[in-house]
Design an enzyme around this catalytic site. Structure first.
Site, PDB file in Angstrom:
ATOM      1  N   SER A 240       0.864  -1.187  -0.003  1.00 15.35           N
ATOM      2  CA  SER A 240      -0.083   0.021   0.231  1.00 15.35           C
ATOM      3  C   SER A 240       0.792   1.364   0.079  1.00 15.35           C
ATOM      4  CB  SER A 240      -0.972  -0.129   1.188  1.00 15.35           C
ATOM      5  OG  SER A 240      -1.841  -1.151   1.351  1.00 15.35           O
TER       6      SER A 240
HETATM    7  N1  SAH Z   1       1.067  -5.489   4.521  1.00 17.83           N
HETATM    8  C1  SAH Z   1       1.495  -5.933   3.302  1.00 17.83           C
HETATM    9  C2  SAH Z   1       0.833  -5.809   1.920  1.00 17.83           C
HETATM   10  C3  SAH Z   1       0.206  -7.076   1.723  1.00 17.83           C
HETATM   11  S1  SAH Z   1      -0.576  -7.150   0.150  1.00 17.83           S
HETATM   12  C4  SAH Z   1       2.975  -5.155   3.040  1.00 17.83           C
HETATM   13  O1  SAH Z   1       3.150  -4.330   3.978  1.00 17.83           O
HETATM   14  O2  SAH Z   1       3.712  -5.621   2.109  1.00 17.83           O
HETATM   15  C5  SAH Z   1      -1.928  -8.306   0.758  1.00 17.83           C
HETATM   16  C6  SAH Z   1      -1.405  -9.496   0.981  1.00 17.83           C
HETATM   17  O3  SAH Z   1      -2.604 -10.432   1.677  1.00 17.83           O
HETATM   18  C7  SAH Z   1      -1.007 -10.468  -0.317  1.00 17.83           C
HETATM   19  O4  SAH Z   1       0.343 -10.992   0.111  1.00 17.83           O
HETATM   20  C8  SAH Z   1      -1.789 -11.614  -0.262  1.00 17.83           C
HETATM   21  O5  SAH Z   1      -1.271 -12.752  -0.653  1.00 17.83           O
HETATM   22  C9  SAH Z   1      -2.282 -11.937   1.255  1.00 17.83           C
HETATM   23  N2  SAH Z   1      -3.437 -12.581   1.419  1.00 17.83           N
HETATM   24  C10 SAH Z   1      -4.667 -12.253   0.741  1.00 17.83           C
HETATM   25  N3  SAH Z   1      -5.565 -13.374   1.587  1.00 17.83           N
HETATM   26  C11 SAH Z   1      -5.022 -13.878   2.388  1.00 17.83           C
HETATM   27  C12 SAH Z   1      -5.300 -14.848   3.499  1.00 17.83           C
HETATM   28  N4  SAH Z   1      -6.706 -15.380   3.640  1.00 17.83           N
HETATM   29  N5  SAH Z   1      -4.505 -15.083   4.403  1.00 17.83           N
HETATM   30  C13 SAH Z   1      -3.710 -14.448   4.295  1.00 17.83           C
HETATM   31  N6  SAH Z   1      -3.010 -13.731   3.493  1.00 17.83           N
HETATM   32  C14 SAH Z   1      -3.762 -13.345   2.555  1.00 17.83           C
END
Ligand code: SAH
Length: 261
Positions: free
Chosen positions: A104
């Protein structure tokens, strides 16, 4: 919150061996000579100055908590993105982090963390003890959280992403970050209850497990798709009386999926 009550923030900075060679103060990788120059000064020479400018922008954009601004100004965001994107790491933009996922933009990370720290238990003078992050991604937000709360549990469903986050976080030696491979729609019962739960992926509805695993006095911040089909930030506070729900501004997060891949 009095400075002495901050969750060990200045102490942690000291403990992170600031200075030459420190993972938190290391210089940015040198840019290739032919690379574009989106940030004219500092980048490539002094990442701390670039981060400083980012936190000034965040403050102008309405982020009010000094501890959040300080944490955002400390974590080397450029170390969590691909080398080709390093020059954009401190811009107000989301960036690809592989496997179709995105990190983000700084204002959204800071806004969500600031909301999280507004949990009822913090308003009465405490600090957040355990926080669960759904969607580790590259590990950046977990690193920021680690400077503000006591323990961070962060869960990721993509094995390759989880491994990459481990690699990216290792040099920072953040002993209070716990990386879990699993389906975050189920929360992570082993670490519950949580004073804070923060989701970085947007679901069609709020998973029941998250509300169950939230401590009394705790707060959940998550992007959820509303009745109009658009994602918005939702905040749920758990009090002795029950759950208080509010819907805030529109956001655009990658989808929350189930299962491990
Ligand atoms: N906070 C992160 C951004 C994450 S992007 C950062 O600082 O980089 C969102 C992430 O959520 C992705 O890697 C995706 O694979 C994960 N995601 C989606 N659904 C999920 C679930 N059910 N459990 C765990 N992770 C999940």
């Amino acid at each position: 919150m009095s400075p002495s009550r901050r969750p060990g923030f200045p102490a942690r900075l000291g403990g992170l061996k600031a200075g030459a060679g420190s993972a938190l103060t290391a210089p940015m990788p040198t840019r290739a000579p032919q690379a574009p120059t989106p940030v004219p000064q500092g980048l490539g020479l002094d990442s701390a100055a670039v981060r400083q400018r980012m936190t000034q922008r965040l403050a102008q954009a309405g982020i009010a908590r000094a501890d959040v601004l300080q944490a955002m100004g400390t974590v080397p965001r450029h170390r969590f993105v691909d080398t080709a994107l390093v020059t954009q790491a401190y811009e107000e933009t989301s960036l690809p982090i592989g496997w179709g996922q995105t990190i983000s933009k700084p204002a959204v990370v800071a806004r969500m963390i600031e909301l999280l720290l507004g949990a009822p238990c913090v308003q009465s003078g405490g600090q957040l003890a355990r926080v669960l992050e759904i969607g580790t991604g590259c590990g950046y937000q977990a690193a920021v959280l680690s400077l503000l709360v006591r323990e961070v549990y962060t869960i990721e469903r993509l094995r390759a992403m989880h491994e990459r986050a481990r690699e990216r976080l290792r040099p920072l030696r953040l002993a209070n970050v716990h990386l879990i491979l699993g389906d975050g729609t189920l929360g992570y019962a082993a670490g519950a209850p949580y004073a804070g739960i923060i989701a970085a992926a947007g679901g069609q509805q709020l998973p029941g497990a998250w509300c169950e695993q939230l401590a009394v006095g705790g707060r959940l911040v998550a992007p959820i798709v509303g009745a109009d089909g658009a994602q918005a930030l939702q905040v749920v506070d758990r009090t002795a009386q029950g759950y208080a729900h509010s819907v805030l501004e529109a956001v655009h997060f990658v989808p929350l999926k189930s299962g491990i891949a």
